[in-house]
Write a protein that holds these residues in place. Sequence first.
Motif, PDB file in Angstrom:
ATOM      1  N   ALA A 206       1.022  -1.283  -0.265  1.00 54.97           N
ATOM      2  CA  ALA A 206      -0.134   0.079  -0.069  1.00 54.97           C
ATOM      3  C   ALA A 206       0.643   1.253   0.201  1.00 54.97           C
ATOM      4  N   ALA A 207       2.114   1.076   0.559  1.00 54.04           N
ATOM      5  CA  ALA A 207       3.242   2.429   0.358  1.00 54.04           C
ATOM      6  C   ALA A 207       4.049   2.252  -0.590  1.00 54.04           C
ATOM      7  N   LEU A 208       3.894   2.752  -1.681  1.00 53.15           N
ATOM      8  CA  LEU A 208       4.995   2.262  -3.365  1.00 53.15           C
ATOM      9  C   LEU A 208       6.097   3.560  -3.193  1.00 53.15           C
ATOM     10  N   ARG A 209       6.818   3.654  -4.078  1.00 53.24           N
ATOM     11  CA  ARG A 209       7.990   5.450  -4.155  1.00 53.24           C
ATOM     12  C   ARG A 209       8.507   4.462  -5.347  1.00 53.24           C
ATOM     13  N   VAL A 210       8.992   5.602  -6.517  1.00 53.67           N
ATOM     14  CA  VAL A 210       9.836   6.047  -7.391  1.00 53.67           C
ATOM     15  C   VAL A 210      11.077   6.808  -7.027  1.00 53.67           C
ATOM     16  N   THR A 211      12.700   6.189  -6.775  1.00 52.99           N
ATOM     17  CA  THR A 211      13.877   6.510  -6.389  1.00 52.99           C
ATOM     18  C   THR A 211      14.354   6.311  -7.693  1.00 52.99           C
ATOM     19  N   ALA A 212      14.569   8.015  -7.974  1.00 47.68           N
ATOM     20  CA  ALA A 212      15.747   8.070  -8.861  1.00 47.68           C
ATOM     21  C   ALA A 212      16.800   9.048  -8.772  1.00 47.68           C
ATOM     22  N   ALA A 213      17.660   8.930  -9.281  1.00 50.24           N
ATOM     23  CA  ALA A 213      19.294   9.789  -9.228  1.00 50.24           C
ATOM     24  C   ALA A 213      18.854  10.640  -9.836  1.00 50.24           C
ATOM     25  N   ILE A 214      19.490  12.203  -9.916  1.00 53.04           N
ATOM     26  CA  ILE A 214      18.974  12.657 -10.602  1.00 53.04           C
ATOM     27  C   ILE A 214      20.555  14.000 -10.236  1.00 53.04           C
ATOM     28  N   PRO A 215      21.406  14.223 -11.484  1.00 53.19           N
ATOM     29  CA  PRO A 215      22.208  14.912 -11.125  1.00 53.19           C
ATOM     30  C   PRO A 215      22.063  16.302  -9.903  1.00 53.19           C
ATOM     31  N   GLN A 216      23.249  16.523  -9.859  1.00 55.35           N
ATOM     32  CA  GLN A 216      23.473  17.356  -8.280  1.00 55.35           C
ATOM     33  C   GLN A 216      23.397  18.912  -9.719  1.00 55.35           C
ATOM     34  N   THR A 217      23.976  18.735 -10.634  1.00 57.03           N
ATOM     35  CA  THR A 217      23.300  20.534 -11.361  1.00 57.03           C
ATOM     36  C   THR A 217      22.084  20.155 -11.621  1.00 57.03           C
ATOM     37  N   VAL A 218      20.922  19.514 -11.733  1.00 57.82           N
ATOM     38  CA  VAL A 218      19.952  19.462 -11.972  1.00 57.82           C
ATOM     39  C   VAL A 218      19.059  19.968 -10.717  1.00 57.82           C
ATOM     40  N   ALA A 219      19.421  19.075  -9.739  1.00 52.65           N
ATOM     41  CA  ALA A 219      18.618  18.994  -8.055  1.00 52.65           C
ATOM     42  C   ALA A 219      18.506  21.078  -7.985  1.00 52.65           C
ATOM     43  N   PRO A 220      18.917  21.703  -7.734  1.00 54.59           N
ATOM     44  CA  PRO A 220      18.226  23.226  -7.809  1.00 54.59           C
ATOM     45  C   PRO A 220      17.740  23.725  -8.780  1.00 54.59           C
TER      46      PRO A 220
END
Length: 353
Positions: A206-220
Amino acid sequence: MSSRRLARTLLASAALAGVPWLAASAPIGPADVPGLPLPTAVVSFGAPGELVAYDGVVEAVRQTVLAAQVAGAVVALPVRAGDRVQAGQVLVRLDARAAEQHAVAGAAQVRAARAAQEAATKEFERQKQLFEQNYISRAALERAEANYKSARAEAAAQVASAGEALAQSDVYVVRAPYAGVVADVDVVLGDMAMPGRKLLTVYDPAALRVTAAIPQTVAPRLVREGQAQVEVPGAGVRVAPARIQLLPTVDPASHTQELRLDLPAGLAAAAPGMFARAWLPLSGAGGKRLYVPARSVLRRAELTAVYVVGDDGRPLLRQVRLGPPEGERIEVLSGVSAGERVALDPQAAARVR
């Protein structure tokens, strides 16, 4: 005469002239007839405000690896991988005969200690009465009191020891910590469980999530109030996440940050481990990203390239570095510039001389 009409005329003439291999060959394409232009597409920027895709994976918010706390043989295994279980349901039972006998012995020692305490209590009461009547000395009374206190302490110690033995016997039964699904079973009947050895894995569907790795330059540049989407191709769903969380730490090896997107409840088709995509709204996204049609890309072993068609109409093979695909197009990170034209059919472009 146009190039297409010239091609049809050549085919008809070849058939009348008795050249069957030419007449029966594949239809003449742009690369076979001089002057016939190659079909091309323009390298273009993405539209402002587009969502950017990053690969991810579905995982359970609550996933527990259950391990043995004591040594013992597996004598009962009533569940299998894929079974749904309820909170408190027995999952694994270990051989607890020695622990049960220890608990029985502890209970017997408690009864003996309580009997000794009761006798010491009565003796202390009698000694107090005799002391009040001046029949015994104070030293005799104090000895009786010490015996009473010692018996009481011994009874308390035996009660605690019996409780420990009873609690020890409970760890031979492994129960479900919450309602969920058994993801994996790592033991079979007769296996010897050791402290810390993995027995099985349970997760909450009942509790699922998607985990993705994004570049540190994209995070801001992540727009928190934007309409992010989560796509799970294996489940055939593309929905808006219930919550987005960007972890503050950066992986020193890949220089990426972990982004977690909670899936809405009720997605029965989704399961941990499935491939997923996180479509994210980024500030300034689209206006600086170049795209080409996916069918224009040529892949040969380690080579990834496109045929760039110049002003003279001749194609030139050029190596490119690609980004994530988005439907029928794909992002180009380097190798081409906006406004250049690429051949839609790399095979036909390769035959142009």
